[in-house]
Design a protein around this motif. Structure first.
Motif, mmCIF file in Angstrom:
data_model
loop_
_atom_site.group_PDB
_atom_site.id
_atom_site.type_symbol
_atom_site.label_atom_id
_atom_site.label_comp_id
_atom_site.label_asym_id
_atom_site.label_seq_id
_atom_site.Cartn_x
_atom_site.Cartn_y
_atom_site.Cartn_z
ATOM 1 N N LYS A 79 3.048 1.049 6.495
ATOM 2 C CA LYS A 79 3.557 -0.040 5.658
ATOM 3 C C LYS A 79 5.085 -0.024 5.651
ATOM 4 C CE LYS A 79 3.428 -1.601 0.797
ATOM 5 N NZ LYS A 79 4.807 -2.003 0.785
ATOM 6 N N MET A 80 5.670 1.146 5.473
ATOM 7 C CA MET A 80 7.118 1.276 5.438
ATOM 8 C C MET A 80 7.737 0.836 6.771
ATOM 9 S SD MET A 80 9.400 4.689 4.689
ATOM 10 C CE MET A 80 9.267 5.364 6.346
ATOM 11 N N LEU A 81 7.151 1.270 7.880
ATOM 12 C CA LEU A 81 7.671 0.894 9.195
ATOM 13 C C LEU A 81 7.526 -0.603 9.442
ATOM 14 C CD1 LEU A 81 6.389 3.946 11.226
ATOM 15 C CD2 LEU A 81 8.785 3.369 10.766
ATOM 16 N N THR A 82 6.424 -1.177 8.991
ATOM 17 C CA THR A 82 6.219 -2.615 9.131
ATOM 18 C C THR A 82 7.304 -3.373 8.380
ATOM 19 O OG1 THR A 82 3.835 -2.330 9.431
ATOM 20 C CG2 THR A 82 4.585 -4.510 8.704
ATOM 21 N N GLU A 83 7.656 -2.905 7.195
ATOM 22 C CA GLU A 83 8.719 -3.546 6.414
ATOM 23 C C GLU A 83 10.075 -3.367 7.082
ATOM 24 O OE1 GLU A 83 8.365 -1.921 2.478
ATOM 25 O OE2 GLU A 83 6.487 -2.988 2.097
ATOM 26 N N LYS A 84 10.340 -2.192 7.627
ATOM 27 C CA LYS A 84 11.620 -1.944 8.288
ATOM 28 C C LYS A 84 11.772 -2.810 9.536
ATOM 29 C CE LYS A 84 12.590 2.905 7.143
ATOM 30 N NZ LYS A 84 13.979 2.727 6.710
ATOM 31 N N ILE A 85 10.751 -2.774 10.387
ATOM 32 C CA ILE A 85 10.845 -3.410 11.705
ATOM 33 C C ILE A 85 10.516 -4.903 11.634
ATOM 34 C CG2 ILE A 85 9.839 -3.376 14.022
ATOM 35 C CD1 ILE A 85 9.665 -0.285 13.673
ATOM 36 N N GLY A 86 9.707 -5.288 10.670
ATOM 37 C CA GLY A 86 9.367 -6.695 10.512
ATOM 38 C C GLY A 86 8.040 -7.078 11.132
ATOM 39 N N THR A 87 7.437 -6.171 11.870
ATOM 40 C CA THR A 87 6.118 -6.397 12.457
ATOM 41 C C THR A 87 5.346 -5.077 12.395
ATOM 42 O OG1 THR A 87 6.874 -5.833 14.687
ATOM 43 C CG2 THR A 87 6.925 -8.174 14.075
ATOM 44 N N PRO A 88 4.017 -5.165 12.319
ATOM 45 C CA PRO A 88 3.230 -3.930 12.312
ATOM 46 C C PRO A 88 3.099 -3.373 13.727
ATOM 47 C CG PRO A 88 1.771 -5.831 12.206
ATOM 48 C CD PRO A 88 3.182 -6.367 12.154
ATOM 49 N N PRO A 89 2.740 -2.077 13.827
ATOM 50 C CA PRO A 89 2.455 -1.522 15.148
ATOM 51 C C PRO A 89 1.295 -2.302 15.775
ATOM 52 C CG PRO A 89 2.514 0.222 13.484
ATOM 53 C CD PRO A 89 2.582 -1.094 12.769
ATOM 54 N N PRO A 90 1.134 -2.290 17.067
ATOM 55 C CA PRO A 90 1.788 -1.385 18.011
ATOM 56 C C PRO A 90 3.172 -1.880 18.446
ATOM 57 C CG PRO A 90 0.153 -2.681 19.181
ATOM 58 C CD PRO A 90 0.074 -3.074 17.717
ATOM 59 N N TYR A 91 4.017 -0.906 18.741
ATOM 60 C CA TYR A 91 5.354 -1.161 19.241
ATOM 61 C C TYR A 91 5.419 -0.715 20.694
ATOM 62 C CZ TYR A 91 6.141 -1.226 14.199
ATOM 63 O OH TYR A 91 6.047 -1.487 12.856
ATOM 64 N N GLN A 92 6.361 -1.321 21.407
ATOM 65 C CA GLN A 92 6.555 -0.940 22.809
ATOM 66 C C GLN A 92 7.937 -0.418 23.033
ATOM 67 O OE1 GLN A 92 5.288 -3.874 25.600
ATOM 68 N NE2 GLN A 92 3.626 -4.535 24.316
#
Length: 171
Positions: free
Chosen positions: A158-171
């Motif tokens: 949840k925290m990473l989704t808020e920071k990055i603006g999108t949920p995983p997966p990331y590339q």
């Protein structure tokens, strides 16, 4: 137990979350695979930092380096490096490690890793670290190893989704 701890973090109760994560570690660590153990230790470190318990955060982050560095999820993980930088800042004992780990967080995850953190950390790193030569700017740079964040669970996801603006997966 971990979900209970995550709920404490969502509600801003970092001290209670830390205690719940620690209890989960003591009762469940042996039942978790290596990657799940890594994310639980990252949850412990994050909640400890947010609770102001930098010694506990240091212990969890040290355990990650000592026992899980070969997991493929720790070294180069932008969240790990952000938390190490925040821990060093809180302990006020190793300014070189603070700068090094904030730089790694930026390089590995982009400037979004610093969203919801004290802006002075990102500002300081951007004054000592030049942006990628290909772009000449940090804007739009997504980091070189955001994919290491893909295993995040619970509150950290949840925290990473808020920071990055999108949920995983990331590339």
């Amino acid at each position: 137990m971990i979900e209970f701890a995550d709920e404490h973090m969502v509600k801003g109760r970092a001290t209670e979350a830390l205690a719940a994560y620690q209890e989960a570690w003591s009762h469940m660590a042996g039942q978790l695979d290596v990657i799940q153990q890594v994310w639980l230790l990252l949850s412990i470190a994050n909640s400890a930092i947010r609770a102001g318990d930098f010694e506990e955060a240091f212990d969890a982050l040290s355990a990650l380096l000592e026992d899980y560095s070969t997991s493929g999820v720790v070294i180069g993980n932008p969240l790990f490096h952000l938390l190490v930088g925040l821990c060093c800042h809180g302990l006020q004992e190793d300014p070189d490690a603070e700068v090094d780990n904030f730089a790694r967080a930026l390089i590995c995850g982009g400037q979004e890793m610093f969203v919801q953190e004290d802006p002075k950390h990102l500002h300081k790193i951007k004054t000592v670290l030049e942006p990628p030569a290909e772009t000449g700017t940090w804007d739009g740079y997504n980091g070189c190893s955001r994919d290491l964040l893909n295993g995040a669970t619970g509150y950290l996801r949840k925290m990473l989704t808020e920071k990055i603006g999108t949920p995983p997966p990331y590339q």
